[in-house]
Design an enzyme around this catalytic site. Structure first.
Site, PDB file in Angstrom:
ATOM      1  N   ASN A 116      -9.902   5.712   2.526  1.00 36.76           N
ATOM      2  CA  ASN A 116      -8.877   5.221   1.623  1.00 36.76           C
ATOM      3  C   ASN A 116      -8.268   6.342   0.784  1.00 36.76           C
ATOM      4  OD1 ASN A 116      -7.439   2.865   1.043  1.00 36.76           O
ATOM      5  ND2 ASN A 116      -9.316   1.661   0.956  1.00 36.76           N
TER       6      ASN A 116
ATOM      7  N   GLU B 145       0.830  -1.222   0.000  1.00 35.06           N
ATOM      8  CA  GLU B 145       0.000   0.000   0.000  1.00 35.06           C
ATOM      9  C   GLU B 145       0.850   1.252   0.000  1.00 35.06           C
ATOM     10  OE1 GLU B 145      -2.519   1.756  -0.042  1.00 35.06           O
ATOM     11  OE2 GLU B 145      -4.204   0.373  -0.131  1.00 35.06           O
TER      12      GLU B 145
ATOM     13  N   GLU C 116     -11.296  -4.961  10.909  1.00 31.70           N
ATOM     14  CA  GLU C 116     -11.502  -5.689   9.661  1.00 31.70           C
ATOM     15  C   GLU C 116     -11.540  -7.175   9.967  1.00 31.70           C
ATOM     16  OE1 GLU C 116      -8.409  -4.857   6.809  1.00 31.70           O
ATOM     17  OE2 GLU C 116      -9.895  -4.576   5.220  1.00 31.70           O
TER      18      GLU C 116
ATOM     19  N   ASN D 198      -5.603   4.045   8.081  1.00 30.45           N
ATOM     20  CA  ASN D 198      -5.457   3.506   6.741  1.00 30.45           C
ATOM     21  C   ASN D 198      -4.701   4.558   5.922  1.00 30.45           C
ATOM     22  OD1 ASN D 198      -5.866   1.222   5.096  1.00 30.45           O
ATOM     23  ND2 ASN D 198      -7.631   2.156   4.102  1.00 30.45           N
TER      24      ASN D 198
ATOM     25  N   ASP E  34      -9.785   2.091  -4.237  1.00 34.69           N
ATOM     26  CA  ASP E  34      -8.841   2.018  -3.116  1.00 34.69           C
ATOM     27  C   ASP E  34      -7.943   3.256  -3.120  1.00 34.69           C
ATOM     28  OD1 ASP E  34      -7.108   1.127  -1.119  1.00 34.69           O
ATOM     29  OD2 ASP E  34      -7.233  -0.954  -1.738  1.00 34.69           O
TER      30      ASP E  34
ATOM     31  N   ARG F  47      -7.928   1.481  13.228  1.00 34.81           N
ATOM     32  CA  ARG F  47      -6.543   1.699  12.823  1.00 34.81           C
ATOM     33  C   ARG F  47      -6.489   2.699  11.680  1.00 34.81           C
ATOM     34  NH1 ARG F  47      -5.520  -0.253   7.785  1.00 34.81           N
ATOM     35  NH2 ARG F  47      -6.370  -2.244   7.091  1.00 34.81           N
TER      36      ARG F  47
HETATM   37  C1  BGC Z   1      -6.932  -1.058   2.595  1.00 37.41           C
HETATM   38  C2  BGC Z   1      -7.162  -2.163   3.527  1.00 37.41           C
HETATM   39  C3  BGC Z   1      -8.386  -2.908   3.080  1.00 37.41           C
HETATM   40  C4  BGC Z   1      -8.299  -3.258   1.640  1.00 37.41           C
HETATM   41  C5  BGC Z   1      -9.624  -3.628   1.111  1.00 37.41           C
HETATM   42  C6  BGC Z   1      -6.595  -1.727   1.344  1.00 37.41           C
HETATM   43  O1  BGC Z   1      -6.035  -0.849   0.467  1.00 37.41           O
HETATM   44  O2  BGC Z   1      -5.985  -0.140   2.926  1.00 37.41           O
HETATM   45  O3  BGC Z   1      -7.285  -1.706   4.799  1.00 37.41           O
HETATM   46  O4  BGC Z   1      -8.557  -4.067   3.746  1.00 37.41           O
HETATM   47  O5  BGC Z   1      -7.775  -2.253   0.852  1.00 37.41           O
HETATM   48  O6  BGC Z   1     -10.460  -2.549   1.064  1.00 37.41           O
HETATM   49 CA    CA Z   2      -5.878   1.531   0.721  1.00 39.06          CA
END
Ligand code: BGC
Ligand code: CA
Length: 300
Positions: A155, A19, A122, A104, A205, A102
């Site tokens: 996101n 990520e 999650e 992201n 995302d 948490r």
């Molecule tokens: C997020 C995760 C998530 C996943 C699915 C990732 O990019 O950062 O936290 O579980 O995408 O949405």
């Molecule tokens: Ca993400």
């Protein structure tokens, strides 16, 4: 314009959830995280060396810090990362009433302000306790302002060329939104949709804005990055990648013409894993005929 798009796997990171790619212009290196693998990675295209530090908890993002090193969203904390000594110091905590939350994704605006969001627990990838997340803005004096709440999976985020618009994704909304942004105060408001994901495009995302102001959005579960014109809401291009769980992207390279794309393997079953041996790695897309913009460092 005709261009020949080429995709290659450049970093065999084997991340559970790769990520948050960020191009570091000063060192010509790519920074990215493995959220669930709890690592910050740094890869040099010139030497093909990868370094990493462990974060001892989930790490949603890591970005360069003006005073040196990085700041990262570790668990519910913004931490300062001293890369050389592999030391981390907590600067500020959020969501104290929500211990299972948490951090992201997060990103820094041109003035050095950090925007970062959180999400609830999650159970499995993309299945979260709903409406637990918030979007925060962190100033250089470490004051924190909450701008959005009741988010599912906070996101992707980035700014328009004039910084007056903030593009934002709450993944489970299946939309890309825009908000008015005041670059002087950081104030956010007037949220509206600029793109609705179509059938077969999966969950939106991470994302990045290119030098022409267009959006490149990672499509989780659908193995692609889509290019959207936010002024018309039209999808201009689709880039296919050799892994389904595509998580984020950023432009980098000496002239910002390479698109770096991260991916995840967590959540794939045995047969999917054998069909996508490259899942969890970082890809580089060349030949898009468009450039990106430099990243910014956190001023706090
Ligand atoms: C997020 C995760 C998530 C996943 C699915 C990732 O990019 O950062 O936290 O579980 O995408 O949405
Ligand atoms: Ca993400």
């Amino acid at each position: 314009m005709m261009s020949s798009v080429k995709v290659e796997c450049v970093v065999k990171a084997n991340a559970l959830v790769g990520e948050g790619p960020v191009w570091e212009e000063s060192d010509q290196m790519l920074l990215f995280v493995d959220i669930i693998g709890q690592k910050i990675h740094r890869w040099s295209p010139a030497t093909d060396q990868v370094q990493f530090v462990g974060t001892a908890d989930t790490v949603g993002f890591a970005v360069p810090r003006r005073s040196g090193g990085y700041v990262a969203g570790v668990g519910r904390s913004i931490v300062a990362v001293d890369w050389l000594n592999q030391k981390m110091t907590s600067l500020v905590d959020v969501d104290k009433d929500k211990p299972n939350n948490r951090f992201n994704d997060g990103k820094v605006d041109p003035s050095g302000r950090l925007l970062a969001g959180t999400m609830g627990k999650e159970v499995r990838p993309a299945q979260v306790e709903k409406k637990q997340g918030s979007l925060y803005s962190v100033n250089s004096d470490l004051t924190v302002t909450k701008y959005l709440s009741q988010l599912d999976i906070s996101n992707g985020l980035d700014w328009s060329l004039d910084q007056r618009t903030f593009f934002y994704i709450d993944s489970l909304s299946l939309r890309v939104d825009a908000l008015d942004y005041d670059p002087n105060t950081g104030h956010l408001g007037n949220r509206r949709a600029v793109y609705h994901m179509e059938d077969g495009e999966g969950l939106p995302d991470g994302m990045t804005v290119d030098a022409e102001g267009r959006l490149w959005v990672a499509c989780y579960n659908r193995g692609r990055v889509i290019n959207i014109d936010p002024t018309t809401g039209v999808r201009l291009q689709t880039v296919s990648l050799p892994a389904t769980k595509i998580t984020s992207c950023c432009f980098g390279g000496p002239d910002y013409s390479d698109l770096y794309v991260t991916s995840a393997c967590l959540g794939l079953d045995q047969s999917e894993r054998s069909q996508q041996p490259l899942a969890g790695n970082v890809f580089r897309v060349r030949g898009l005929g468009v450039k990106g913009r430099p990243s910014h460092s956190f001023s706090g």
